[in-house]
Design a protein around this motif. Structure first.
Motif, PDB file in Angstrom:
ATOM      1  N   ALA A 196       0.834  -1.209   0.000  1.00 22.94           N
ATOM      2  CA  ALA A 196       0.000   0.000   0.000  1.00 22.94           C
ATOM      3  C   ALA A 196       0.863   1.251   0.000  1.00 22.94           C
ATOM      4  CB  ALA A 196      -0.938  -0.015   1.209  1.00 22.94           C
ATOM      5  N   ALA A 197       1.965   1.224   0.765  1.00 22.87           N
ATOM      6  CA  ALA A 197       2.878   2.368   0.788  1.00 22.87           C
ATOM      7  C   ALA A 197       3.514   2.579  -0.580  1.00 22.87           C
ATOM      8  CB  ALA A 197       3.953   2.152   1.849  1.00 22.87           C
ATOM      9  N   ASP A 198       3.859   1.505  -1.252  1.00 21.61           N
ATOM     10  CA  ASP A 198       4.443   1.600  -2.596  1.00 21.61           C
ATOM     11  C   ASP A 198       3.481   2.284  -3.557  1.00 21.61           C
ATOM     12  OD1 ASP A 198       4.965   0.448  -5.443  1.00 21.61           O
ATOM     13  OD2 ASP A 198       6.796  -0.046  -4.355  1.00 21.61           O
ATOM     14  N   ARG A 199       2.213   1.884  -3.504  1.00 20.48           N
ATOM     15  CA  ARG A 199       1.214   2.511  -4.386  1.00 20.48           C
ATOM     16  C   ARG A 199       1.054   3.997  -4.050  1.00 20.48           C
ATOM     17  NH1 ARG A 199      -1.315  -2.508  -3.249  1.00 20.48           N
ATOM     18  NH2 ARG A 199      -2.668  -1.544  -1.668  1.00 20.48           N
ATOM     19  N   PHE A 200       1.026   4.303  -2.773  1.00 21.74           N
ATOM     20  CA  PHE A 200       0.878   5.683  -2.317  1.00 21.74           C
ATOM     21  C   PHE A 200       2.053   6.543  -2.796  1.00 21.74           C
ATOM     22  CE2 PHE A 200       2.380   8.593   1.054  1.00 21.74           C
ATOM     23  CZ  PHE A 200       1.339   9.506   1.082  1.00 21.74           C
ATOM     24  N   ILE A 201       3.264   6.026  -2.644  1.00 15.05           N
ATOM     25  CA  ILE A 201       4.470   6.760  -3.054  1.00 15.05           C
ATOM     26  C   ILE A 201       4.465   6.986  -4.564  1.00 15.05           C
ATOM     27  CG2 ILE A 201       6.971   6.510  -3.311  1.00 15.05           C
ATOM     28  CD1 ILE A 201       6.905   5.106  -0.511  1.00 15.05           C
ATOM     29  N   THR A 202       4.153   5.951  -5.305  1.00 16.60           N
ATOM     30  CA  THR A 202       4.145   6.061  -6.758  1.00 16.60           C
ATOM     31  C   THR A 202       3.124   7.096  -7.214  1.00 16.60           C
ATOM     32  OG1 THR A 202       4.857   3.752  -6.972  1.00 16.60           O
ATOM     33  CG2 THR A 202       3.829   4.775  -8.904  1.00 16.60           C
ATOM     34  N   ARG A 203       1.954   7.071  -6.591  1.00 14.47           N
ATOM     35  CA  ARG A 203       0.912   8.041  -6.961  1.00 14.47           C
ATOM     36  C   ARG A 203       1.356   9.477  -6.661  1.00 14.47           C
ATOM     37  NH1 ARG A 203      -2.815   5.719  -4.459  1.00 14.47           N
ATOM     38  NH2 ARG A 203      -2.934   6.971  -2.544  1.00 14.47           N
ATOM     39  N   ALA A 204       1.965   9.691  -5.488  1.00 16.16           N
ATOM     40  CA  ALA A 204       2.420  11.033  -5.129  1.00 16.16           C
ATOM     41  C   ALA A 204       3.487  11.539  -6.091  1.00 16.16           C
ATOM     42  CB  ALA A 204       2.959  11.022  -3.692  1.00 16.16           C
ATOM     43  N   VAL A 205       4.394  10.656  -6.496  1.00 16.14           N
ATOM     44  CA  VAL A 205       5.437  11.056  -7.448  1.00 16.14           C
ATOM     45  C   VAL A 205       4.827  11.444  -8.786  1.00 16.14           C
ATOM     46  CG1 VAL A 205       7.416  10.215  -8.771  1.00 16.14           C
ATOM     47  CG2 VAL A 205       7.253   9.720  -6.320  1.00 16.14           C
ATOM     48  N   HIS A 206       3.852  10.671  -9.235  1.00 11.50           N
ATOM     49  CA  HIS A 206       3.197  10.984 -10.505  1.00 11.50           C
ATOM     50  C   HIS A 206       2.396  12.280 -10.417  1.00 11.50           C
ATOM     51  CE1 HIS A 206       3.421   6.482 -11.805  1.00 11.50           C
ATOM     52  NE2 HIS A 206       4.553   7.132 -11.987  1.00 11.50           N
ATOM     53  N   GLN A 207       1.945  12.628  -9.220  1.00 13.94           N
ATOM     54  CA  GLN A 207       1.221  13.891  -9.013  1.00 13.94           C
ATOM     55  C   GLN A 207       2.163  15.061  -8.729  1.00 13.94           C
ATOM     56  OE1 GLN A 207      -1.368  12.798  -5.762  1.00 13.94           O
ATOM     57  NE2 GLN A 207      -2.932  11.923  -7.108  1.00 13.94           N
ATOM     58  N   ASN A 208       3.464  14.768  -8.717  1.00 15.70           N
ATOM     59  CA  ASN A 208       4.476  15.800  -8.451  1.00 15.70           C
ATOM     60  C   ASN A 208       4.281  16.444  -7.082  1.00 15.70           C
ATOM     61  OD1 ASN A 208       6.795  17.253  -9.134  1.00 15.70           O
ATOM     62  ND2 ASN A 208       5.591  18.979  -9.912  1.00 15.70           N
ATOM     63  N   ARG A 209       3.941  15.604  -6.106  1.00 18.51           N
ATOM     64  CA  ARG A 209       3.771  16.094  -4.737  1.00 18.51           C
ATOM     65  C   ARG A 209       4.793  15.434  -3.825  1.00 18.51           C
ATOM     66  NH1 ARG A 209      -2.082  15.870  -2.204  1.00 18.51           N
ATOM     67  NH2 ARG A 209      -0.931  17.066  -0.635  1.00 18.51           N
ATOM     68  N   PRO A 210       5.360  16.167  -2.870  1.00 14.26           N
ATOM     69  CA  PRO A 210       6.188  15.524  -1.863  1.00 14.26           C
ATOM     70  C   PRO A 210       5.307  14.648  -0.991  1.00 14.26           C
ATOM     71  CG  PRO A 210       5.761  17.786  -1.222  1.00 14.26           C
ATOM     72  CD  PRO A 210       5.188  17.613  -2.613  1.00 14.26           C
ATOM     73  N   PHE A 211       5.869  13.599  -0.421  1.00 12.92           N
ATOM     74  CA  PHE A 211       5.045  12.692   0.374  1.00 12.92           C
ATOM     75  C   PHE A 211       5.698  12.400   1.721  1.00 12.92           C
ATOM     76  CE2 PHE A 211       7.747   9.931  -2.286  1.00 12.92           C
ATOM     77  CZ  PHE A 211       8.338   9.121  -1.319  1.00 12.92           C
ATOM     78  N   PHE A 212       4.846  12.074   2.669  1.00 14.79           N
ATOM     79  CA  PHE A 212       5.256  11.558   3.970  1.00 14.79           C
ATOM     80  C   PHE A 212       4.579  10.209   4.143  1.00 14.79           C
ATOM     81  CE2 PHE A 212       4.021  11.479   8.672  1.00 14.79           C
ATOM     82  CZ  PHE A 212       5.187  10.835   9.065  1.00 14.79           C
ATOM     83  N   ALA A 213       5.379   9.144   4.160  1.00 11.81           N
ATOM     84  CA  ALA A 213       4.857   7.785   4.339  1.00 11.81           C
ATOM     85  C   ALA A 213       5.355   7.244   5.671  1.00 11.81           C
ATOM     86  CB  ALA A 213       5.321   6.885   3.198  1.00 11.81           C
ATOM     87  N   TYR A 214       4.428   6.979   6.563  1.00 15.81           N
ATOM     88  CA  TYR A 214       4.716   6.426   7.883  1.00 15.81           C
ATOM     89  C   TYR A 214       4.363   4.945   7.829  1.00 15.81           C
ATOM     90  CZ  TYR A 214       4.107   5.900  13.033  1.00 15.81           C
ATOM     91  OH  TYR A 214       4.164   5.503  14.346  1.00 15.81           O
ATOM     92  N   ILE A 215       5.400   4.097   7.786  1.00 10.06           N
ATOM     93  CA  ILE A 215       5.196   2.650   7.686  1.00 10.06           C
ATOM     94  C   ILE A 215       5.558   2.046   9.039  1.00 10.06           C
ATOM     95  CG2 ILE A 215       5.730   0.550   6.408  1.00 10.06           C
ATOM     96  CD1 ILE A 215       6.734   2.346   4.115  1.00 10.06           C
ATOM     97  N   ALA A 216       4.540   1.644   9.776  1.00  7.98           N
ATOM     98  CA  ALA A 216       4.718   1.182  11.155  1.00  7.98           C
ATOM     99  C   ALA A 216       4.146  -0.227  11.273  1.00  7.98           C
ATOM    100  CB  ALA A 216       4.022   2.138  12.127  1.00  7.98           C
ATOM    101  N   THR A 217       4.995  -1.209  11.141  1.00  9.97           N
ATOM    102  CA  THR A 217       4.514  -2.595  11.161  1.00  9.97           C
ATOM    103  C   THR A 217       4.105  -3.009  12.564  1.00  9.97           C
ATOM    104  OG1 THR A 217       6.696  -3.569  11.594  1.00  9.97           O
ATOM    105  CG2 THR A 217       6.128  -3.126   9.298  1.00  9.97           C
TER     106      THR A 217
END
Length: 454
Positions: A196-217
């Motif tokens: 899910a984080a991978d999809r989120f990151i990829t989408r943000a990059v394609h939208q040209n937006r900086p992202f904050f991904a908090y991955i807490a297993t």
């Protein structure tokens, strides 16, 4: 998020304009990094190959550590929810209403300014994947507290009382909460968070937006009945004696824990590969840390202690931060630091002004320093125990650069026993806490108690 009455009355028009302005400014700010915060649950300081573990294989975590800078004397809470509250707010957890891990005592005050809120207001796309543990109901949920995207479990973990009934204690194919709604998933929980984080990151990059991904297993937190089978068989067949500290009966449990940790490591490898494929490695800041000490008594280097305890093995975490654009690999700093410093550090990296009432401070001056910088000594305060409110001197520690005062009166007790003494350690000359100096240095004991009281 704390807001003034005036802000509430201005209305959505001005707020929307401000948000659009912030996004525009962010896109124009070339050096504003993407941010990934990785935090595992109940993984101990010794659960890394780079920390000398002779059994566990963590090549991707080790590579991340070697490619970044580090604070080498970094502290977290003895248990998870307090660390998470301080991480999100830059404030000691007792200030945020988080006093424990269960029975309603891990619900963060909704008016706290969170890291996610402040980054989102600065134009970041914000996402959380895994464990939140700061409230499951409005207005305390991740999406209420600054996250645009969330895929989480409820409460302190899967297979806990807060779980949806249909989940039936599963780590594989769990029922998770996606943006506030229960969904049936397919796959192992850790894999699902990273996907899910991978999809989120990829989408943000394609939208040209900086992202904050908090991955807490939630791994390697128990229960341990549902772990990656291939990796479990691998570690079950190995000689784990070097990490069991004489507790041979824990062989099977530690094999299961190590299986979960290596699974996390493989996912981190895939995440790093995604950053490379998207050509964003240089401008992406990645932090790796743990939430508390290990959940069994096992290898923690030469330290002693485990989860819920106040000796170094229970409260020390790695703090590795990779940011190729600004941080030199191999930069290590030994100044004491802690979970309350994460928020101000990441805000400083993003160029965002922090709130005025933080307990933490930005670590960037230490991490970026090419020469010594002025850095005043300070004390860090660590305390947590069962019950509705903190009790003076109950299960607490005060840590300065040299001295550490601790009263290990028991996390599991709501009231401290009367016969638990204060212990004082000279951490410069006795980093593994073997020699109690309280009797010979009563003046230092009193000074640290006074610091705690104020």
């Amino acid at each position: 998020m704390r807001a003034s009455i005036a802000t509430a009355l201005i209305g959505p028009f001005i707020l929307a304009c401000c948000a659009q302005s912030a996004i525009a400014d962010t896109r124009a700010e070339a050096d504003q990094p993407n941010i990934i915060l990785l935090m595992t649950d109940d993984q101990g300081y010794g659960d890394l190959g780079i920390h000398g573990n002779p059994v566990l294989q963590t090549p991707h975590m080790d590579r991340l550590a070697q490619g970044g800078a580090a604070m080498t004397t970094f502290f977290v809470g003895p248990v998870c929810a307090p660390t998470r509250a301080g991480l999100m707010t830059g404030r000691y957890h007792y200030r945020t209403r988080v006093v424990d891990t269960f029975k309603g005592r891990a619900m963060m005050e909704p008016d706290e300014d969170t890291l996610a809120e402040l980054l989102r207001h600065a134009g970041y796309s914000t996402g959380i994947f895994g464990k939140w543990h700061l409230g499951d109901s409005y207005p305390m949920r991740p999406n209420d507290q600054g996250f645009d995207e969330s895929l989480v479990h409820r409460g302190g973990g899967l297979a806990q009382p807060s779980d949806p009934i249909d989940n039936r204690d599963r780590y594989t194919n769990p029922v998770l909460i996606h943006n506030g709604h229960e969904i049936q998933t397919r796959g192992y929980c850790t894999d699902l968070y990273f996907q899910a984080a991978d999809r989120f990151i990829t989408r943000a990059v394609h939208q040209n937006r900086p992202f904050f991904a908090y991955i807490a297993t939630n791994a390697p937190h128990g229960p341990f009945h549902d772990v990656p089978a291939e990796l479990y068989e691998k570690y079950r067949a190995m000689d784990l004696a070097p990490v069991l500290l004489g507790q041979a009966e824990s062989h099977d449990q530690v094999a299961r824990i190590y299986a979960m940790i290596e699974n996390i490591d493989r996912n981190i490898g895939r995440l790093l590969a995604t950053l490379h494929e998207l050509d964003i490695e240089r401008d992406t800041l990645v932090v790796m840390m743990f939430d508390n000490g290990p959940n069994t008594r096992r290898f923690v280097g030469r330290m002693r202690g485990m989860k819920s305890e106040l000796f170094e093995g229970g409260i020390r975490s790695p703090f590795y931060i990779r940011w190729p654009a600004r941080l030199k690999p191999g930069t290590h700093n030994d100044r004491i630091a802690g979970y309350i410093d994460v928020m101000p550090t990441l805000l400083a990296a993003a160029g965002v002004q922090p709130p005025d009432d933080l307990d933490g401070r930005s670590l960037l001056p230490l991490l970026e320093a090419r020469q010594p910088v002025e850095w005043s000594d300070r004390a860090l305060f660590l305390q947590v125990h069962r019950g509705n409110a903190p009790i003076r001197y109950h299960h607490f520690a005060v840590r300065e650069q040299r001295w550490k005062l601790v009263r290990p009166s028991g996390f599991g007790r709501s009231e401290p026993p009367e016969n638990v003494s204060f212990q004082l350690f000279d951490m410069t000359h006795d980093p593994f806490e073997r020699h109690d100096l309280a009797a010979t240095h009563p003046d230092i004991v009193q000074r640290l108690k006074t610091a705690y009281d104020h």
